[in-house]
Design a protein around this motif. Structure first.
Motif, PDB file in Angstrom:
ATOM      1  N   ARG A  99     -44.240  35.053 -32.755  1.00  0.00           N
ATOM      2  CA  ARG A  99     -43.395  36.254 -32.587  1.00  0.00           C
ATOM      3  C   ARG A  99     -43.592  36.860 -31.193  1.00  0.00           C
ATOM      4  O   ARG A  99     -42.625  37.275 -30.547  1.00  0.00           O
ATOM      5  N   LYS A 102     -41.693  34.849 -28.717  1.00  0.00           N
ATOM      6  CA  LYS A 102     -40.248  35.093 -28.827  1.00  0.00           C
ATOM      7  C   LYS A 102     -39.873  36.407 -28.137  1.00  0.00           C
ATOM      8  O   LYS A 102     -38.831  36.517 -27.509  1.00  0.00           O
ATOM      9  N   GLU A 103     -40.748  37.392 -28.269  1.00  0.00           N
ATOM     10  CA  GLU A 103     -40.478  38.686 -27.602  1.00  0.00           C
ATOM     11  C   GLU A 103     -40.498  38.538 -26.086  1.00  0.00           C
ATOM     12  O   GLU A 103     -39.707  39.135 -25.376  1.00  0.00           O
ATOM     13  N   PRO A 106     -36.804  36.250 -24.955  1.00  0.00           N
ATOM     14  CA  PRO A 106     -35.774  36.515 -25.967  1.00  0.00           C
ATOM     15  C   PRO A 106     -34.577  35.567 -25.913  1.00  0.00           C
ATOM     16  O   PRO A 106     -33.881  35.402 -26.913  1.00  0.00           O
ATOM     17  N   SER A 109     -34.503  29.195 -27.132  1.00  0.00           N
ATOM     18  CA  SER A 109     -34.428  28.650 -28.497  1.00  0.00           C
ATOM     19  C   SER A 109     -35.845  28.323 -28.961  1.00  0.00           C
ATOM     20  O   SER A 109     -36.746  28.124 -28.138  1.00  0.00           O
ATOM     21  N   VAL A 110     -36.021  28.235 -30.265  1.00  0.00           N
ATOM     22  CA  VAL A 110     -37.359  27.950 -30.803  1.00  0.00           C
ATOM     23  C   VAL A 110     -37.323  26.656 -31.617  1.00  0.00           C
ATOM     24  O   VAL A 110     -36.624  26.557 -32.622  1.00  0.00           O
ATOM     25  N   GLU A 123     -39.330  31.366 -38.573  1.00  0.00           N
ATOM     26  CA  GLU A 123     -38.971  32.020 -37.304  1.00  0.00           C
ATOM     27  C   GLU A 123     -38.283  31.064 -36.332  1.00  0.00           C
ATOM     28  O   GLU A 123     -37.975  31.434 -35.203  1.00  0.00           O
ATOM     29  N   ASP A 125     -35.509  28.053 -34.799  1.00  0.00           N
ATOM     30  CA  ASP A 125     -34.091  27.672 -34.840  1.00  0.00           C
ATOM     31  C   ASP A 125     -33.951  26.289 -35.470  1.00  0.00           C
ATOM     32  O   ASP A 125     -32.991  26.012 -36.169  1.00  0.00           O
TER      33      ASP A 125
END
Ligand code: 13P
Ligand code: SF4
Length: 307
Positions: A99, A102-103, A106, A109-110, A123, A125
Motif C-alpha cells: 500500500r 502504491k501511494e 499512484p 500498475s501493480v 491490491e 491489477d
C-alpha cells in the motif's frame, strides 16, 4: 505402513471423498506419483479454477497456492496437509508495504507474483507466475509497474520488456532456495563435464546465473523443454523435486540438479503420512475470507485470461 500401502489408502480415501489431489512439481516423488495433477504454479491455478464437481481439494504445495485455490473455489473445502508449508517469499510482501508503494507511485500498475498472500493480491491489477510474468508485463499499457516480491523475477521480466520501468516491491524479495545457486558456478562445473548438456534455469535465480542459462523457464516450461529438446542431458537450476519428476517420467535422458539436495523445506513439509491424516480429518482448512477472495479473484482471473 509401507509407502505403497499408504499411497493406496490415500487414493482410496480420495475417491471415497470425491477429492482432487493437486501437486506442485517440488513435492516428494511419493506424493507426485499419486497426484491427480502435477504441475507448476500457473498450471495448478488453472487446474484449481477448473476443479469441477469435486467436494474437496487437497493441495500438496505451499500456503499461497492453497489460498489461490480457495480464492477460485469459495464453495469448496481446500485442505493443505501441513500448516507449516509456508513460503517465506510470500511473507516478504506485507500488504502495508504494498500500500505504501502504491501511494508513492499512484500512476503505476501493480503486478504481483502468485507467491504472495491473498490480502496483497487483493491490491493488485494482475497476478503472474514465473511462466507468464514477461508476457503479462508486456501486455500492460502502463509504463511504470510495481512488481514483487521476487527481485530476480523482476529483473528477468525487465530484460524481456526494456520499454517498461519495473519497480521491485519490496526492494530485495527473494527465494532462498534459488538464491542458493549463486552465480551458478557449480552448474558451470557440470557443464564442463557434460558440454552437450542444456542448462535450464528458473527466473527466481540470481541474474548472473540466468545469464549463463540456455533457457530461463518456469518448472512447467523446463518440463516441456526436456520433453521436446533433442538434447540428452539437462542441468536444472531449480528445486530438486522437479528433477525427481523428470527422471521418473522422461526415460532415456539424463537430468542433473545444478546443486544436489537443494530443497525447499516448505514444500517438503508435506508427507504421505500428513496427506493421509489431512484427508481423514479434512483439515487444516485453507479458507480466504470472502471479502478478500472477491477482490483477489479479479487479478488472478485477469492473469488466466491474459496468458
Ligand atoms: P513454478 O513452478 O511456477 O515455476 O514456481 C516455482 C516456485 O518456486 C513456486 O513457489
Ligand atoms: Fe517459496 Fe522458494 Fe519454496 Fe518456491 S521454492 S515455495 S518461492 S521458498
Amino acid at each position: 505402513m509401507d509407502t505403497s500401502e499408504l499411497q493406496r489408502k490415500i487414493v482410496e480415501l480420495k475417491e471415497e471423498k470425491n477429492a482432487l489431489l493437486i501437486v506442485h512439481n517440488y513435492q516428494i516423488p511419493e506424493i507426485q506419483e499419486i497426484g491427480d495433477f502435477v504441475g507448476d504454479s500457473l498450471q495448478l491455478s488453472r487446474r484449481a479454477q477448473e476443479a469441477g464437481d469435486v467436494d474437496l481439494i487437497v493441495f500438496c504445495g505451499v500456503d499461497f497456492m492453497a489460498e489461490t485455490a480457495s480464492i477460485l473455489n469459495q464453495d469448496k473445502k481446500i485442505i493443505i496437509p501441513s500448516a507449516r508449508a509456508r513460503c517465506p517469499m510470500a511473507a516478504m510482501l506485507p500488504v502495508s508495504v504494498l500500500r505504501a508503494a502504491k501511494e508513492s507511485h499512484p500512476d503505476a500498475s501493480v503486478v504481483l507474483y502468485v507467491n504472495t498472500y491473498a490480502e496483497a493480491k487483493a491490491e493488485a491489477d494482475v497476478t503472474c507466475t514465473s511462466s507468464n510474468a514477461a508476457e503479462i508485463i508486456g501486455k500492460l499499457d502502463a509504463e511504470t509497474i510495481l512488481f514483487g516480491p521476487d527481485k530476480n523475477l523482476v529483473w528477468y521480466a525487465g530484460q524481456k520488456n526494456p520499454g517498461k520501468t519495473l519497480i521491485s516491491v519490496p526492494a530485495d524479495g527473494f527465494c532462498y532456495v534459488h538464491r542458493f545457486f549463486g552465480d551458478g558456478a557449480a552448474a558451470m562445473q557440470l557443464k564442463d563435464e557434460y558440454p552437450e548438456a542444456e542448462l535450464l534455469v528458473h527466473p527466481e535465480c540470481e541474474p548472473e546465473f540466468q545469464m549463463r542459462a540456455d533457457y530461463v523457464l518456469s518448472t512447467g516450461g523446463m518440463y516441456r523443454r526436456c520433453q521436446e529438446s533433442d538434447a540428452k542431458v539437462f542441468i536444472l537450476g531449480t528445486e530438486v523435486g522437479l528433477v525427481d519428476r523428470l527422471r521418473r517420467e522422461i526415460p532415456g535422458k539424463t537430468f542433473l540438479p545444478a546443486l544436489e539436495h537443494n530443497e525447499c523445506s516448505a514444500m517438503k513439509q508435506i508427507t504421505l503420512e500428513n496427506t493421509y491424516q489431512a484427508l481423514l480429518d479434512e483439515e487444516p482448512v485453507v479458507k480466504v475470507p470472502s471479502e478478500i477472495a472477491e477482490r483477489a479473484r479479479v487479478p488472478i482471473r485477469r492473469m488466466l485470461e491474459m496468458s
